[in-house]
Design a protein around this motif. Structure first.
Motif, PDB file in Angstrom:
ATOM      1  N   VAL A 137      14.302 -11.995   3.125  1.00  0.00           N
ATOM      2  CA  VAL A 137      13.294 -12.097   2.084  1.00  0.00           C
ATOM      3  C   VAL A 137      13.060 -13.579   1.788  1.00  0.00           C
ATOM      4  O   VAL A 137      14.006 -14.341   1.609  1.00  0.00           O
ATOM      5  CB  VAL A 137      13.755 -11.357   0.811  1.00  0.00           C
ATOM      6  N   GLY A 138      11.816 -13.996   1.766  1.00  0.00           N
ATOM      7  CA  GLY A 138      11.472 -15.403   1.566  1.00  0.00           C
ATOM      8  C   GLY A 138      11.042 -16.106   2.831  1.00  0.00           C
ATOM      9  O   GLY A 138      10.478 -17.198   2.768  1.00  0.00           O
ATOM     10  N   ASP A 139      11.284 -15.487   4.006  1.00  0.00           N
ATOM     11  CA  ASP A 139      10.798 -16.075   5.257  1.00  0.00           C
ATOM     12  C   ASP A 139       9.269 -16.146   5.230  1.00  0.00           C
ATOM     13  O   ASP A 139       8.595 -15.220   4.768  1.00  0.00           O
ATOM     14  CB  ASP A 139      11.225 -15.215   6.452  1.00  0.00           C
ATOM     15  N   PHE A 140       8.718 -17.250   5.725  1.00  0.00           N
ATOM     16  CA  PHE A 140       7.273 -17.381   5.810  1.00  0.00           C
ATOM     17  C   PHE A 140       6.731 -16.492   6.931  1.00  0.00           C
ATOM     18  O   PHE A 140       7.319 -16.416   8.018  1.00  0.00           O
ATOM     19  CB  PHE A 140       6.873 -18.838   6.102  1.00  0.00           C
ATOM     20  N   VAL A 141       5.598 -15.836   6.675  1.00  0.00           N
ATOM     21  CA  VAL A 141       4.949 -15.003   7.688  1.00  0.00           C
ATOM     22  C   VAL A 141       3.437 -15.198   7.619  1.00  0.00           C
ATOM     23  O   VAL A 141       2.896 -15.648   6.603  1.00  0.00           O
ATOM     24  CB  VAL A 141       5.276 -13.500   7.508  1.00  0.00           C
ATOM     25  N   VAL A 142       2.773 -14.858   8.715  1.00  0.00           N
ATOM     26  CA  VAL A 142       1.319 -14.963   8.816  1.00  0.00           C
ATOM     27  C   VAL A 142       0.776 -13.638   9.331  1.00  0.00           C
ATOM     28  O   VAL A 142       1.309 -13.083  10.306  1.00  0.00           O
ATOM     29  CB  VAL A 142       0.918 -16.107   9.770  1.00  0.00           C
ATOM     30  N   ALA A 143      -0.250 -13.107   8.656  1.00  0.00           N
ATOM     31  CA  ALA A 143      -0.899 -11.863   9.077  1.00  0.00           C
ATOM     32  C   ALA A 143      -2.218 -12.190   9.754  1.00  0.00           C
ATOM     33  O   ALA A 143      -2.996 -13.003   9.248  1.00  0.00           O
ATOM     34  CB  ALA A 143      -1.129 -10.949   7.881  1.00  0.00           C
ATOM     35  N   ILE A 144      -2.463 -11.541  10.897  1.00  0.00           N
ATOM     36  CA  ILE A 144      -3.695 -11.780  11.661  1.00  0.00           C
ATOM     37  C   ILE A 144      -4.315 -10.430  12.000  1.00  0.00           C
ATOM     38  O   ILE A 144      -3.628  -9.523  12.465  1.00  0.00           O
ATOM     39  CB  ILE A 144      -3.408 -12.555  12.963  1.00  0.00           C
ATOM     40  N   THR A 195      -4.131 -14.905   7.306  1.00  0.00           N
ATOM     41  CA  THR A 195      -3.630 -15.093   5.941  1.00  0.00           C
ATOM     42  C   THR A 195      -2.138 -15.365   6.018  1.00  0.00           C
ATOM     43  O   THR A 195      -1.472 -14.980   6.977  1.00  0.00           O
ATOM     44  CB  THR A 195      -3.883 -13.847   5.073  1.00  0.00           C
ATOM     45  N   SER A 196      -1.598 -16.012   5.007  1.00  0.00           N
ATOM     46  CA  SER A 196      -0.178 -16.381   5.039  1.00  0.00           C
ATOM     47  C   SER A 196       0.518 -15.959   3.762  1.00  0.00           C
ATOM     48  O   SER A 196      -0.101 -15.722   2.724  1.00  0.00           O
ATOM     49  CB  SER A 196      -0.020 -17.892   5.232  1.00  0.00           C
ATOM     50  N   GLY A 197       1.837 -15.851   3.848  1.00  0.00           N
ATOM     51  CA  GLY A 197       2.651 -15.490   2.693  1.00  0.00           C
ATOM     52  C   GLY A 197       4.113 -15.504   3.069  1.00  0.00           C
ATOM     53  O   GLY A 197       4.525 -16.242   3.975  1.00  0.00           O
ATOM     54  N   ILE A 198       4.887 -14.687   2.396  1.00  0.00           N
ATOM     55  CA  ILE A 198       6.320 -14.580   2.679  1.00  0.00           C
ATOM     56  C   ILE A 198       6.693 -13.113   2.815  1.00  0.00           C
ATOM     57  O   ILE A 198       5.900 -12.223   2.495  1.00  0.00           O
ATOM     58  CB  ILE A 198       7.181 -15.221   1.570  1.00  0.00           C
ATOM     59  N   ILE A 199       7.895 -12.877   3.311  1.00  0.00           N
ATOM     60  CA  ILE A 199       8.446 -11.522   3.279  1.00  0.00           C
ATOM     61  C   ILE A 199       8.903 -11.260   1.855  1.00  0.00           C
ATOM     62  O   ILE A 199       9.768 -11.960   1.328  1.00  0.00           O
ATOM     63  CB  ILE A 199       9.611 -11.373   4.273  1.00  0.00           C
ATOM     64  N   SER A 200       8.305 -10.253   1.227  1.00  0.00           N
ATOM     65  CA  SER A 200       8.619  -9.941  -0.169  1.00  0.00           C
ATOM     66  C   SER A 200       9.808  -8.997  -0.301  1.00  0.00           C
ATOM     67  O   SER A 200      10.524  -9.035  -1.302  1.00  0.00           O
ATOM     68  CB  SER A 200       7.399  -9.308  -0.849  1.00  0.00           C
ATOM     69  N   ALA A 201       9.981  -8.120   0.688  1.00  0.00           N
ATOM     70  CA  ALA A 201      11.089  -7.166   0.669  1.00  0.00           C
ATOM     71  C   ALA A 201      11.247  -6.592   2.066  1.00  0.00           C
ATOM     72  O   ALA A 201      10.331  -6.639   2.886  1.00  0.00           O
ATOM     73  CB  ALA A 201      10.842  -6.051  -0.342  1.00  0.00           C
ATOM     74  N   LEU A 202      12.424  -6.046   2.337  1.00  0.00           N
ATOM     75  CA  LEU A 202      12.729  -5.422   3.634  1.00  0.00           C
ATOM     76  C   LEU A 202      13.230  -4.002   3.414  1.00  0.00           C
ATOM     77  O   LEU A 202      13.789  -3.685   2.360  1.00  0.00           O
ATOM     78  CB  LEU A 202      13.784  -6.235   4.383  1.00  0.00           C
ATOM     79  N   GLY A 203      13.017  -3.137   4.409  1.00  0.00           N
ATOM     80  CA  GLY A 203      13.543  -1.779   4.336  1.00  0.00           C
ATOM     81  C   GLY A 203      12.888  -0.921   3.280  1.00  0.00           C
ATOM     82  O   GLY A 203      13.538  -0.035   2.703  1.00  0.00           O
ATOM     83  N   ARG A 204      11.592  -1.126   3.021  1.00  0.00           N
ATOM     84  CA  ARG A 204      10.895  -0.324   2.022  1.00  0.00           C
ATOM     85  C   ARG A 204      10.721   1.111   2.541  1.00  0.00           C
ATOM     86  O   ARG A 204      10.184   1.326   3.628  1.00  0.00           O
ATOM     87  CB  ARG A 204       9.528  -0.903   1.706  1.00  0.00           C
ATOM     88  N   THR A 205      11.151   2.094   1.755  1.00  0.00           N
ATOM     89  CA  THR A 205      11.017   3.504   2.117  1.00  0.00           C
ATOM     90  C   THR A 205      10.534   4.275   0.890  1.00  0.00           C
ATOM     91  O   THR A 205      10.433   3.733  -0.203  1.00  0.00           O
ATOM     92  CB  THR A 205      12.364   4.084   2.584  1.00  0.00           C
ATOM     93  N   GLY A 206      10.255   5.563   1.107  1.00  0.00           N
ATOM     94  CA  GLY A 206       9.871   6.419  -0.008  1.00  0.00           C
ATOM     95  C   GLY A 206       8.500   6.139  -0.573  1.00  0.00           C
ATOM     96  O   GLY A 206       8.195   6.514  -1.709  1.00  0.00           O
ATOM     97  N   LEU A 207       7.627   5.478   0.218  1.00  0.00           N
ATOM     98  CA  LEU A 207       6.281   5.144  -0.259  1.00  0.00           C
ATOM     99  C   LEU A 207       5.284   6.247   0.056  1.00  0.00           C
ATOM    100  O   LEU A 207       4.146   6.206  -0.404  1.00  0.00           O
ATOM    101  CB  LEU A 207       5.814   3.833   0.376  1.00  0.00           C
ATOM    102  N   ASN A 208       5.691   7.219   0.888  1.00  0.00           N
ATOM    103  CA  ASN A 208       4.831   8.335   1.289  1.00  0.00           C
ATOM    104  C   ASN A 208       3.563   7.861   1.980  1.00  0.00           C
ATOM    105  O   ASN A 208       2.496   8.458   1.851  1.00  0.00           O
ATOM    106  CB  ASN A 208       4.485   9.205   0.072  1.00  0.00           C
ATOM    107  N   ILE A 209       3.684   6.739   2.712  1.00  0.00           N
ATOM    108  CA  ILE A 209       2.572   6.253   3.539  1.00  0.00           C
ATOM    109  C   ILE A 209       2.652   6.899   4.909  1.00  0.00           C
ATOM    110  O   ILE A 209       1.656   7.372   5.444  1.00  0.00           O
ATOM    111  CB  ILE A 209       2.622   4.718   3.658  1.00  0.00           C
TER     112      ILE A 209
END
Length: 464
Positions: free
Chosen positions: A174-181, A192-206
């Motif tokens: 969490v906190g690593d810089f990432v870029v979305a393309i 667009t750019s940002g950071i990793i906000s969280a890892l292992g997110r589950t239970g979102l029903n996506i």
């Protein structure tokens, strides 16, 4: 203004240097200098442009055409004796043409393989790939997996492609810089750019199987299937979903991690489908109370409530009350993450599983088994309304509807891939064997099946 600009650039560059240790695992600051220097322009100002020059050619725009079947689901909500009163509902299912846009990532330049989301190419009869330099090619779908929302495409003809390498680090933070393309709203390639906000997110029903990377890098409609990369230009995830009103970005986006992408792609290449493996456990999230009661000082893991007789877990020596802490050396944060990893390893895969039991950390070896399955007419033997569905055991309890044949009775009554049958007449269903047993005892009057679909619950009533 010129001095102010340089001062701001120096501050930004200093920030990159400070954070270099977060994306160069185990490296000293000196080891990160080549990367930092590569992220400067000729005036010494920080920029992502050098990295993006190598990455953007590997991210493609996808346009699809196809038809979808629109069924008359209302018909089967009306008792048989009254259906003659609604002749308009007896019309055959209709076909509707559609067009859609999305994104994809070239992962093999020699063979022309592209990864995207399942929902981007679902029901597509024509798939067109556009590269960043304007070239366009036709692609075919090798296979797809709706439960992880991943699909593998292959270009029919191609020349001089660029592929993205997979993330070389074993652990992201969490906190690593990432870029979305990707290709938001069909505008063309957007970064667009940002950071990793969280890892292992589950239970979102996506999706049915979830183990998401969460990021604040802006992801919008059309970014689906695009790349999430680190500052070395390596693929860390496939963008798949956002949370936001009306599909707009609010800084909460989700990507499928590259480890899951690797295992799914391997199976799609070999079999054209994912041959899912099961461990044979039912469990729950590890709460502080559970951890304290079982003498476990850690905060993460998956609690085992039940072990399926004869399953892979029982054969490996896993017992109810165990806390699963790792798989193949990777720490497990939750039962949802455990389920996602197991489901994508594939049947027959060997897994080294770390467990906590009676104050001791143990390691056991398990060989994942193929889930029990009922499909087509075999499922129809339980009830005619299930004919055409493929039913399989669901890790975590219940029976998963893993596929539904078009124009089948199961499709017409409204069953869909990813549905989970959880109860029969208010009695919980543990697995497929339990469903068979409960259905066989309910042969008079009406039987109500409780269906979990994402975050929604619906009931299917079967009249005998």
């Amino acid at each position: 203004m010129k001095n102010l600009k340089r001062s701001a650039a120096a501050i930004a560059l200093a920030g990159l240097t400070i954070f270099s240790s977060s994306f160069v695992s185990g490296a000293m600051a000196a080891d990160a200098r080549p990367l930092i220097q590569a992220m400067q322009n000729s005036e010494g100002e920080p920029t992502l442009a050098p990295m993006l020059k190598n990455v953007i050619p590997a991210v493609v725009n996808i346009s699809v055409k196809g038809t979808k079947e629109v069924s008359n689901n209302m018909l089967f909500n009306i008792p048989e004796e009254f259906r003659f009163m609604f002749p308009q509902l007896n019309q055959p299912n209709r076909q509707r043409e559609f067009r859609a846009l999305g994104s994809g990532v070239i992962i093999d330049a020699k063979e022309g393989y592209i990864v995207t989301n399942h929902h981007v190419v679902e029901d597509a009869s024509s798939i067109r790939i556009a590269l960043s330099d304007g070239r366009e090619y036709e692609a075919t779908k090798i296979g797809s997996d709706p439960h992880t929302d991943l699909a593998l495409l292959k270009l029919k003809e191609f020349d001089n492609l660029t592929a993205l390498p997979f993330n070389s680090r074993e652990q992201m933070d969490v906190g690593d810089f990432v870029v979305a393309i990707g290709n938001p709203f069909g505008l063309g390639q957007t970064v667009t750019s940002g950071i990793i906000s969280a890892l292992g997110r589950t239970g979102l029903n996506i999706e049915n199987i979830e183990n998401f990377i969460q990021t604040d890098a802006a992801i919008n409609s059309g970014n689906s299937g695009g790349a999430l990369v680190n500052l070395r230009g390596e693929l860390v995830g496939i963008n798949t979903a956002i949370l936001g009103p009306n599909g707009g970005n609010i800084g909460i986006g989700f990507a499928i991690p590259v480890d899951m992408v690797k295992t799914v792609v391997k199976q799609l290449k070999e079999f054209g489908e994912v041959r899912r493996g099961t461990l044979g456990v039912a469990g729950s999230e590890l709460t502080p109370d559970l951890a304290e009661n079982f003498g476990y000082k850690g905060k993460a893991g998956a609690f085992v409530n039940e072990v399926t007789p004869g399953g892979a877990a029982e054969k490996a020596g896993i017992r109810p009350g165990d806390i699963i802490t790792s798989i193949n050396g990777k720490n497990i944060k939750s039962f949802g993450e455990l389920r996602a990893i197991i489901a994508t390893l594939g049947s027959g895969a060997d897994a080294k599983i770390g467990i906590f039991r009676d104050g001791k950390n143990l390691t056991v070896n398990a060989t994942l088994t193929e889930p029990d399955t009922l499909s087509g007419s075999d499922a129809g033997q339980l009830s005619d309304v299930l004919e055409g569905a493929t039913l399989t055991n669901n890790d975590g309890g219940g029976v998963l509807v893993s596929a539904v044949a078009p124009r089948s009775r199961a499709f017409a009554v409204g069953l869909r891939e990813g549905d989970v049958i959880t109860t029969v007449n208010r009695d919980n269903v543990k697995d497929l064997s339990d469903l068979k047993n409960k259905m066989s005892k309910s042969k008079s009057g009406a039987t109500a099946l409780r269906i979990q679909r994402g975050s929604s619950v619906l009931y299917l009533t079967i009249r005998h």
